[in-house]
Design a protein around this motif. Structure first.
Motif, PDB file in Angstrom:
ATOM      1  N   PHE A 109       0.832  -1.202   0.000  1.00 13.88           N
ATOM      2  CA  PHE A 109       0.000   0.000   0.000  1.00 13.88           C
ATOM      3  C   PHE A 109       0.867   1.253   0.000  1.00 13.88           C
ATOM      4  O   PHE A 109       0.488   2.283  -0.556  1.00 13.88           O
ATOM      5  N   GLY A 110       2.058   1.125   0.618  1.00 12.06           N
ATOM      6  CA  GLY A 110       2.987   2.249   0.640  1.00 12.06           C
ATOM      7  C   GLY A 110       3.410   2.668  -0.751  1.00 12.06           C
ATOM      8  O   GLY A 110       3.759   3.822  -0.989  1.00 12.06           O
ATOM      9  N   SER A 111       3.381   1.726  -1.702  1.00 16.41           N
ATOM     10  CA  SER A 111       3.762   2.096  -3.064  1.00 16.41           C
ATOM     11  C   SER A 111       2.601   2.749  -3.804  1.00 16.41           C
ATOM     12  O   SER A 111       2.732   3.137  -4.950  1.00 16.41           O
ATOM     13  N   VAL A 112       1.467   2.851  -3.153  1.00 16.55           N
ATOM     14  CA  VAL A 112       0.315   3.512  -3.751  1.00 16.55           C
ATOM     15  C   VAL A 112       0.094   4.865  -3.080  1.00 16.55           C
ATOM     16  O   VAL A 112      -0.161   5.867  -3.736  1.00 16.55           O
ATOM     17  N   SER A 113       0.185   4.879  -1.764  1.00 14.47           N
ATOM     18  CA  SER A 113      -0.152   6.086  -1.026  1.00 14.47           C
ATOM     19  C   SER A 113       1.114   6.785  -0.572  1.00 14.47           C
ATOM     20  O   SER A 113       2.134   6.145  -0.337  1.00 14.47           O
ATOM     21  N   GLY A 114       1.041   8.105  -0.470  1.00 10.26           N
ATOM     22  CA  GLY A 114       2.219   8.864  -0.086  1.00 10.26           C
ATOM     23  C   GLY A 114       2.203   9.284   1.365  1.00 10.26           C
ATOM     24  O   GLY A 114       3.033  10.068   1.785  1.00 10.26           O
ATOM     25  N   SER A 115       1.243   8.796   2.138  1.00 10.25           N
ATOM     26  CA  SER A 115       1.175   9.248   3.517  1.00 10.25           C
ATOM     27  C   SER A 115       1.125   8.066   4.457  1.00 10.25           C
ATOM     28  O   SER A 115       0.600   7.004   4.126  1.00 10.25           O
ATOM     29  N   THR A 150       4.549   3.267   8.504  1.00  4.87           N
ATOM     30  CA  THR A 150       5.425   4.382   8.136  1.00  4.87           C
ATOM     31  C   THR A 150       6.104   4.128   6.794  1.00  4.87           C
ATOM     32  O   THR A 150       6.701   5.025   6.226  1.00  4.87           O
ATOM     33  N   LEU A 151       6.005   2.889   6.277  1.00  5.75           N
ATOM     34  CA  LEU A 151       6.520   2.623   4.939  1.00  5.75           C
ATOM     35  C   LEU A 151       5.819   3.505   3.909  1.00  5.75           C
ATOM     36  O   LEU A 151       6.353   3.738   2.826  1.00  5.75           O
ATOM     37  N   GLY A 152       4.626   3.972   4.243  1.00  4.62           N
ATOM     38  CA  GLY A 152       3.893   4.861   3.344  1.00  4.62           C
ATOM     39  C   GLY A 152       4.718   6.060   2.912  1.00  4.62           C
ATOM     40  O   GLY A 152       4.537   6.576   1.805  1.00  4.62           O
ATOM     41  N   ILE A 153       5.619   6.544   3.787  1.00  2.00           N
ATOM     42  CA  ILE A 153       6.416   7.706   3.394  1.00  2.00           C
ATOM     43  C   ILE A 153       7.820   7.329   2.975  1.00  2.00           C
ATOM     44  O   ILE A 153       8.559   8.153   2.463  1.00  2.00           O
ATOM     45  N   LEU A 154       8.240   6.081   3.194  1.00  2.00           N
ATOM     46  CA  LEU A 154       9.594   5.685   2.795  1.00  2.00           C
ATOM     47  C   LEU A 154       9.594   5.095   1.384  1.00  2.00           C
ATOM     48  O   LEU A 154      10.527   5.279   0.613  1.00  2.00           O
ATOM     49  N   PRO A 156       8.218   5.154  -2.317  1.00  2.00           N
ATOM     50  CA  PRO A 156       7.560   6.167  -3.142  1.00  2.00           C
ATOM     51  C   PRO A 156       6.193   5.689  -3.646  1.00  2.00           C
ATOM     52  O   PRO A 156       6.021   4.478  -3.767  1.00  2.00           O
ATOM     53  N   PRO A 157       5.282   6.608  -3.947  1.00  2.00           N
ATOM     54  CA  PRO A 157       5.356   8.055  -3.760  1.00  2.00           C
ATOM     55  C   PRO A 157       5.282   8.450  -2.289  1.00  2.00           C
ATOM     56  O   PRO A 157       4.791   7.664  -1.480  1.00  2.00           O
ATOM     57  N   SER A 158       5.747   9.650  -1.981  1.00  2.00           N
ATOM     58  CA  SER A 158       5.806  10.064  -0.596  1.00  2.00           C
ATOM     59  C   SER A 158       5.698  11.577  -0.484  1.00  2.00           C
ATOM     60  O   SER A 158       6.475  12.299  -1.093  1.00  2.00           O
ATOM     61  N   ILE A 159       4.726  12.045   0.278  1.00  2.00           N
ATOM     62  CA  ILE A 159       4.537  13.493   0.437  1.00  2.00           C
ATOM     63  C   ILE A 159       5.756  14.107   1.117  1.00  2.00           C
ATOM     64  O   ILE A 159       6.236  15.166   0.731  1.00  2.00           O
TER      65      ILE A 159
HETATM   66 NA    NA Z   1       4.454   5.752  -0.419  1.00  2.00          NA
END
Ligand code: NA
Ligand code: NA
Lengths: 436, 304, 191
Positions: A109-115, A150-154, A156-159
């Motif tokens: 999911f982290g590779s989809v969401s930036g937050s 927290t992988l959501g921001i590590l 990409p994409p990442s705000i």
């Molecule tokens: Na991400």
């Protein structure tokens, strides 16, 4: 009063209000308001107005309610249950079994969401009830999720990476690439901890799933198809250029709605409940973000982060000592500030410093992102803690304690990327050539 | 007693506008023996770009920097430096500035603001992924527009104006969400444009300007000698800034060329076609900007 | 919708129902804003494919995002979903807990009072200055900002509402709502 004394007074205020049970966003607002009124000569009222409005009327933030909504829809379908059914036989051999889904799902999911909040809310909604129902240890489930999100921001994409790239003027593409290997490293370490924990605590494991043949495993894997389709859809629209990273969230919602309709679990009642649930949760997160950005402005006017960074610059430290001190400072700032604020308030002083010390700003970007990940997990102000408190009903300090072992894995990652900077720089250098 | 001012800006530290601002604040601090201490807050850390005008008006901060043409929605007259092909290149941009200045000063005065100085961005040039030889080749191309003027420019060129946030430009180019944009070489270097686009066409279509202004009441509260120091430092900053802008423009062309971008002049026929589009946009602007706009345009067109 | 504010099972009074209805309608309006964000993003995506620019879609998205975050505040507050640290409060006996709750609510009410006056004041100022948005849509900026003023005023009212209730000896609405969620099994067993 010196800047550091002001910082201590404000932090003490904040701790008191929070401990007494004042709502987090309001406690942040009160401290920011009092700080402006006492220690600066700018009118607090208009600063309150502009920061709350500016923080919430944000195009980048608009993906947050959509991703959370997507999670709420999936939660109300049988999809999450099916996904676990499909995965269970495949993970039976691995100590910790389905507990690893937290890590894998957050990575995907982290590779989809930036937050990180969106990742946390979505995966928590889908995975936690399933894990609880199957008798997995709640504490470890919550702790691993808080950290893995927290992988959501590590990844990409990442705000956060975008904010850093703009502030530090490094290539966004390069820094996105730089996050991928550290992202896998974090996943490996988190899963590694789960394996060790599972081996050491066999009594806390749920009874094993029945043994299955390979054919049965394949049959069970059919359950994974809908979720896989959804993920592929969202990633594909981004890569194929149909949507920007923010707009991909809209595809996520439409895809989830389509899947829910297809699995016949979409009713008007479900639609309404998922929408209202998402609205309330994102309202909570965005209101705290607004409070935090108000506090950020107080920090900016009083000059606390600047004073901290300047006092470090004055020390004339060796490169590694500098990195160590900066890590401590960002962890301290991260207790009370959100990640974006940490970055915009400090880069003007810190970036020249680390460049003088000979560090690659792209590497430092990943270093900061890892520290921001830590900030998401440290009380009193940690967004993943708040999201999980809202969704599990357990206090944020409980969540923080549950996350400690996993938190240590993040610390280990920071040490590893500092000792072996190639972990960060290898991929961008390989794809785009060494920086000029 | 010591006076402390906060100066918010929306831009990062290494952009030449910010470098110049820092030199300005240092000069003031030194000349007043630290009695007037202006703290620069970069990266929109303190106040976001669109809010800075009001922040200075209300006394939230004493002094601030904005991109002048962002006030165009409230007062179309202030858009002049954002109208494509009204003033091409630095020399014309300077002339436009001189003609425009009294009008701008007067309008800002009405808001309780005193303009200290104004510095242009380098010329706005076109970045594309594929070569661009004639207007036809722009037909249907997704062209990044960031305000009404650039959207109209794209429309008149036959391109499709497309909204992409600044932070998403590299990704948007890489995935084909947009295929062309107009911005300065400085911004191109800051966003590492060679990683996502190949061609850079010198159009110098316009030079939007940043202005630095101070709250008039805060200014009047300063002792007379400090007021003079601020004005002198501002005059110095203006001189330095215009030079910096030219230098930066040349440097960024070099940087981009070294990184593998093709730096090209426009095909003459295409250049003419664009000037024609520019004329239409000027006429449209005069209608919006009213009598002052017409007066200013006449002044601009009568040779000195 | 909301649980009875009183321990006895009387039918809620008219003002109670009116206020709850007001909070809920604002939240529903916010939910519609979330839908609007979805539609706008899709419109932008489709518009790009067919060569049509949705003018100011990003500004609209930002404003809807603000409305979606401010309008549901009162409703979210009463549902117990605005986060607070309850570690200490939960260790207290009922009488002391009530006093602490009163303190918290009073702090919140005072701050939100200031905030409400500031926000409404500045929105009115935006209106009287005729301040306009700076992006593609040059509309008066007070129009989107109304959601901010409305959301804060409603939250203030909800906090005052509970302050009066707790003062009179009732349990706070957010507490009741959380107990209900726990009873329905939506939450864990608590820390
Ligand atoms: Na991400
Ligand atoms: Na934290």
């Amino acid at each position: 009063m010196s800047t550091l004394q002001i910082a201590l007074v404000l932090l003490a205020f904040l701790a008191c209000f929070l401990a007494a049970g004042v709502w987090v966003a309001l406690a942040l607002g009160i401290v920011a308001f009092v700080g402006l009124a006492l220690f600066t000569n700018t009118p607090p009222g208009i600063n309150l107005f502009q920061t709350f409005w500016g923080s919430s009327a944000s195009w980048t933030l608009a993906a947050l309610p959509l991703f959370i909504w997507m999670g709420e829809i999936l939660f109300r379908t049988r999809l999450s249950e099916e996904m676990f059914k499909g995965l269970a036989p495949w993970l039976n051999w691995l100590p910790g079994r389905l507990m690893h889904t937290n890590v894998i799902a957050c990575g995907i999911f982290g590779s989809v969401s930036g937050s990180s909040s969106a990742t946390c809310a979505t995966i928590a909604k889908v995975a936690l009830p399933e894990l609880e129902r199957r008798g997995y240890d709640q504490r470890v489930a919550i702790g691993s999720l808080a950290c893995a999100a927290t992988l959501g921001i590590l990844i990409p994409p990442s705000i956060i990476m975008v904010v850093y790239a703009v502030a530090a003027e490094v290539s966004i593409i390069r820094i996105f690439l730089a996050g991928i290997i550290p992202g896998f490293l974090v996943m490996a370490l988190l899963s590694g901890y789960i394996i060790v924990w599972a081996l050491l605590n066999p009594q806390l494991q749920p009874p094993p799933e029945p043994r299955t043949t390979f054919v049965e495993k394949l049959r069970a894997a059919r359950n994974l198809i809908p979720c896989a389709l959804l993920i592929v859809l969202v990633i594909w629209v981004m890569i194929a250029g149909f949507a920007t990273a923010t707009e991909a969230a809209a595809y996520g919602v439409l895809g989830a709605l389509a899947l829910a309709a297809w699995s016949k679990s979409l009713s008007w009642a479900n639609f309404g409940a998922s929408l209202m649930g998402a609205t309330r949760l994102s309202c909570m997160i965005m209101f705290i973000l607004a409070g935090a950005s108000f506090l950020t402005v107080t920090m900016g006017f009083t000059g606390i982060p600047r004073a901290l960074a300047e006092s470090v610059a004055a020390l004339g430290l060796s490169p590694y000592a500098l990195i160590a001190i900066l890590a401590v400072i960002y962890v301290l700032l991260g207790t009370a500030l959100d990640g974006i604020s940490m970055i915009v308030l400090t880069t003007s002083i810190v970036i020249p410093m680390i460049q003088r010390a000979g560090f690659d700003p792209v590497w430092f970007g990943i270093f900061i992102v890892l520290l921001v990940e830590i900030a998401e997990l440290t009380p009193p102000v940690g967004f993943n803690l708040f999201v999980l408190q809202n969704m599990t009903g357990r206090d944020s300090f409980y969540v923080a304690r549950a996350a400690i072992p996993f938190f240590m894995m993040l610390v280990a990652t920071i040490v590893l990327v500092t000792v072996f900077p190639q972990i960060v720089t290898f991929l961008p250098d390989y794809v785009m050539g060494a920086p000029k | 007693a010591q006076t402390r001012w906060d100066l918010p800006t929306g831009y990062p530290d290494s952009i030449f506008h910010t470098v110049n601002l820092r030199a300005f604040t240092d000069e003031v601090r030194k000349a007043t023996n630290g009695q007037l201490d202006i703290t620069l807050h970069t990266n929109a850390a303190l106040i976001k770009l669109p809010d800075i005008t009001r922040a200075v008006q209300t006394g939230q901060v004493a002094i601030g920097e904005i991109l002048l043409s962002t006030l165009g929605n409230e007062d179309p007259f202030l858009e002049a430096d954002g109208i494509p092909f009204l003033a091409v290149g630095f020399d014309q941009a300077y002339r436009l500035y001189q003609v425009q200045k009294p009008y701008v000063d007067q309008r800002m005065e009405k808001r309780g603001l005193r303009v200290l100085y104004s510095i242009p961005w380098p010329g706005q040039n076109v970045f594309t992924r594929v070569p661009w030889k004639s207007l036809d080749e722009m037909k249907g191309v997704r062209f990044r527009a960031y305000n009404p003027a650039t959207a109209r420019l794209a429309e008149l060129m036959g391109a499709t104006p497309t909204t992409v946030q600044a932070a998403e430009i590299p990704q948007a180019f890489a995935t084909g969400v947009v295929a062309a944009m107009i911005t300065s070489g400085t911004t191109g270097v800051a966003s590492k444009s060679w990683e996502f686009s190949k061609f850079y066409y010198r159009t110098s279509a316009f030079h939007p300007r940043n202005v630095v202004f101070v709250n008039e009441r805060a200014f009047q509260r300063l002792p007379k000698d400090h007021q003079q120091i601020v004005l002198t430092a501002a005059a110095n900053a203006e001189k330095r800034g215009w030079l910096l802008a030219r230098e930066t423009d040349q440097e960024s062309e070099k940087t981009m060329a070294k990184a593998g971008m093709q730096i090209l002049d426009l095909d003459p026929a295409l250049g003419k076609a664009l000037l024609k589009i520019g004329e239409q946009m000027q006429q449209e602007w005069v209608k919006r900007a009213g009598p002052d706009g017409e007066k200013m345009l006449n002044q601009l067109r009568t040779p000195k | 919708m909301s649980p009875p504010a009183d321990a006895s099972q009387r039918k809620p009074s008219l003002p109670r129902r009116l206020l709850d209805g007001l909070y809920l309608s604002a939240a529903v309006l916010a939910a519609l804003c979330v839908v609007a964000i979805l539609l706008l993003m899709m419109a932008q995506v489709i518009g790009r494919e067919i060569g049509l620019q949705v003018r100011g879609a990003d500004d609209l998205t930002a404003w809807f995002c603000a409305a979606a975050s401010f309008l549901p505040l009162a409703h979210t507050f009463r549902r117990g979903e605005l986060i607070r640290v309850t570690l200490w409060i939960e260790t207290l006996g009922p009488a002391r807990r009530r006093r602490v709750e009163l303190c918290c609510l009073a702090c919140a009410a005072i701050f939100l009072g200031f905030a409400a006056f500031a926000v409404v004041g500045f929105v009115v100022e935006s209106w009287s200055f005729n301040e306009r948005a700076q992006g593609m849509l040059p509309i008066p900026i007070w129009i989107p900002q109304v959601s901010f003023a409305l959301g804060i005023v409603l939250l203030w009212s909800a906090v005052l509402d509970d302050l009066v209730g707790v003062w009179r000896g009732r349990l706070p609405s957010y507490e009741l709502a959380e107990r209900e969620r726990r009873a329905r099994g939506e939450l864990g067993q608590g820390a």
